[in-house]
Write a protein that holds these residues in place. Structure first.
Motif, mmCIF file in Angstrom:
data_model
loop_
_atom_site.group_PDB
_atom_site.id
_atom_site.type_symbol
_atom_site.label_atom_id
_atom_site.label_comp_id
_atom_site.label_asym_id
_atom_site.label_seq_id
_atom_site.Cartn_x
_atom_site.Cartn_y
_atom_site.Cartn_z
ATOM 1 N N UNK A 6 40.477 36.829 36.572
ATOM 2 C CA UNK A 6 40.077 35.867 37.604
ATOM 3 C C UNK A 6 38.689 36.275 38.074
ATOM 4 N N UNK A 7 37.796 35.287 38.194
ATOM 5 C CA UNK A 7 36.406 35.592 38.528
ATOM 6 C C UNK A 7 35.975 34.883 39.805
ATOM 7 N N UNK A 8 35.116 35.564 40.568
ATOM 8 C CA UNK A 8 34.500 34.982 41.760
ATOM 9 C C UNK A 8 33.104 34.496 41.373
ATOM 10 N N UNK A 9 32.494 33.715 42.226
ATOM 11 C CA UNK A 9 31.211 33.078 41.886
ATOM 12 C C UNK A 9 30.033 34.043 41.798
ATOM 13 N N UNK A 67 35.075 34.725 52.564
ATOM 14 C CA UNK A 67 34.678 33.338 52.327
ATOM 15 C C UNK A 67 35.719 32.634 51.447
ATOM 16 N N UNK A 68 35.595 31.340 51.341
ATOM 17 C CA UNK A 68 36.599 30.527 50.653
ATOM 18 C C UNK A 68 36.805 30.928 49.195
ATOM 19 N N UNK A 69 35.720 31.094 48.446
ATOM 20 C CA UNK A 69 35.846 31.454 47.034
ATOM 21 C C UNK A 69 36.530 32.792 46.837
ATOM 22 N N UNK A 70 36.129 33.779 47.619
ATOM 23 C CA UNK A 70 36.745 35.103 47.525
ATOM 24 C C UNK A 70 38.224 35.041 47.889
ATOM 25 N N UNK A 71 38.544 34.326 48.961
ATOM 26 C CA UNK A 71 39.946 34.200 49.390
ATOM 27 C C UNK A 71 40.780 33.533 48.298
ATOM 28 N N UNK A 91 33.623 44.005 51.048
ATOM 29 C CA UNK A 91 34.793 43.772 51.903
ATOM 30 C C UNK A 91 35.911 43.091 51.098
ATOM 31 N N UNK A 92 35.549 42.102 50.278
ATOM 32 C CA UNK A 92 36.548 41.401 49.470
ATOM 33 C C UNK A 92 37.196 42.352 48.462
ATOM 34 N N UNK A 93 36.405 43.234 47.877
ATOM 35 C CA UNK A 93 36.952 44.224 46.934
ATOM 36 C C UNK A 93 37.960 45.127 47.635
ATOM 37 N N UNK A 94 37.611 45.564 48.850
ATOM 38 C CA UNK A 94 38.509 46.446 49.606
ATOM 39 C C UNK A 94 39.835 45.734 49.887
ATOM 40 N N UNK A 103 40.229 45.613 40.297
ATOM 41 C CA UNK A 103 38.969 44.930 40.570
ATOM 42 C C UNK A 103 37.815 45.611 39.846
ATOM 43 N N UNK A 104 36.946 44.796 39.234
ATOM 44 C CA UNK A 104 35.651 45.271 38.754
ATOM 45 C C UNK A 104 34.608 44.283 39.277
ATOM 46 N N UNK A 105 33.358 44.666 39.188
ATOM 47 C CA UNK A 105 32.287 43.782 39.618
ATOM 48 C C UNK A 105 31.398 43.397 38.449
ATOM 49 N N UNK A 106 30.297 42.778 38.773
ATOM 50 C CA UNK A 106 29.340 42.355 37.747
ATOM 51 C C UNK A 106 28.876 43.547 36.912
ATOM 52 N N UNK A 107 28.632 44.679 37.551
ATOM 53 C CA UNK A 107 28.191 45.864 36.812
ATOM 54 C C UNK A 107 29.308 46.350 35.882
ATOM 55 N N UNK A 108 30.550 46.258 36.319
ATOM 56 C CA UNK A 108 31.681 46.596 35.454
ATOM 57 C C UNK A 108 31.754 45.684 34.235
ATOM 58 N N UNK A 109 31.424 44.415 34.426
ATOM 59 C CA UNK A 109 31.381 43.469 33.301
ATOM 60 C C UNK A 109 30.319 43.915 32.298
ATOM 61 N N UNK A 110 29.154 44.308 32.797
ATOM 62 C CA UNK A 110 28.078 44.768 31.897
ATOM 63 C C UNK A 110 28.468 46.062 31.180
ATOM 64 N N UNK A 111 29.144 46.958 31.888
ATOM 65 C CA UNK A 111 29.608 48.199 31.249
ATOM 66 C C UNK A 111 30.594 47.868 30.134
ATOM 67 N N UNK A 112 31.533 46.949 30.391
ATOM 68 C CA UNK A 112 32.476 46.517 29.347
ATOM 69 C C UNK A 112 31.730 45.904 28.162
#
Length: 155
Positions: A6-9, A67-71, A91-94, A103-112
């Motif tokens: 699942x991805x956030x914007x 925010x709405x997208x994160x929720x 905050x959303x990650x926490x 949870x991973x972030x954009x940098x995690x996507x690049x590492x993958x």
């Protein structure tokens, strides 16, 4: 291994700004986003599956903090179960991690992407992200380079 991604914007927007949006479907076979994320991103993406969240009570509770997208993204990941959530906001990650989500972030996507051989190097993409005002701490920049066995670029 997770069953769903699942991805956030934020990740979509960041990678689009550096012309690397096509990396995502090369790393993950199926990517799902709630309607709020699609709305925040804007243009439809042919490889992105938009799936509504069933539990509006969870979304409403999360929207008191996020925010709405994160929720919606967190609620959808919870509904799907065994999901990997791509989310950058601290905050959303926490909140997502407190709810037991991976949870991973954009940098995690690049590492993958680097580990799977989709990209030859992560350093130029980290620099490109910084140039489009993606918030990246020096510590995270260094750690990403270290995890990918790349030398830190000389300043």
């Amino acid at each position: 291994m997770t069953d769903h991604v699942v991805i956030d914007s934020t990740c979509l927007i960041a990678l689009e700004r550096i012309d690397q949006l096509a990396l995502i479907p090369q790393i993950f076979p199926t990517i799902i986003a709630p309607p709020g994320v699609q709305s925040e991103f804007g243009d439809p993406i042919n490889w992105l599956t938009v799936q509504p969240v069933k539990n509006s009570v969870v979304v409403a509770a999360l929207k008191t903090q996020l925010d709405d997208g994160e929720a919606q993204a967190i609620a959808l990941a919870l509904e799907l179960g065994n999901a990997l959530l791509i989310l950058d906001d601290k905050k959303a990650r926490r909140v997502a991690q407190q709810l037991g989500l991976k949870v991973i972030g954009t940098i995690g996507v690049l590492i993958d992407a680097k580990r799977k051989g989709v990209i030859p190097a992560i350093a130029p993409l980290l620099t490109a992200l910084e140039k489009v005002n993606f918030r990246l701490t020096p510590a995270l920049h260094y750690e990403a380079l270290r995890l990918c066995d790349e030398e830190s670029p000389s300043e």
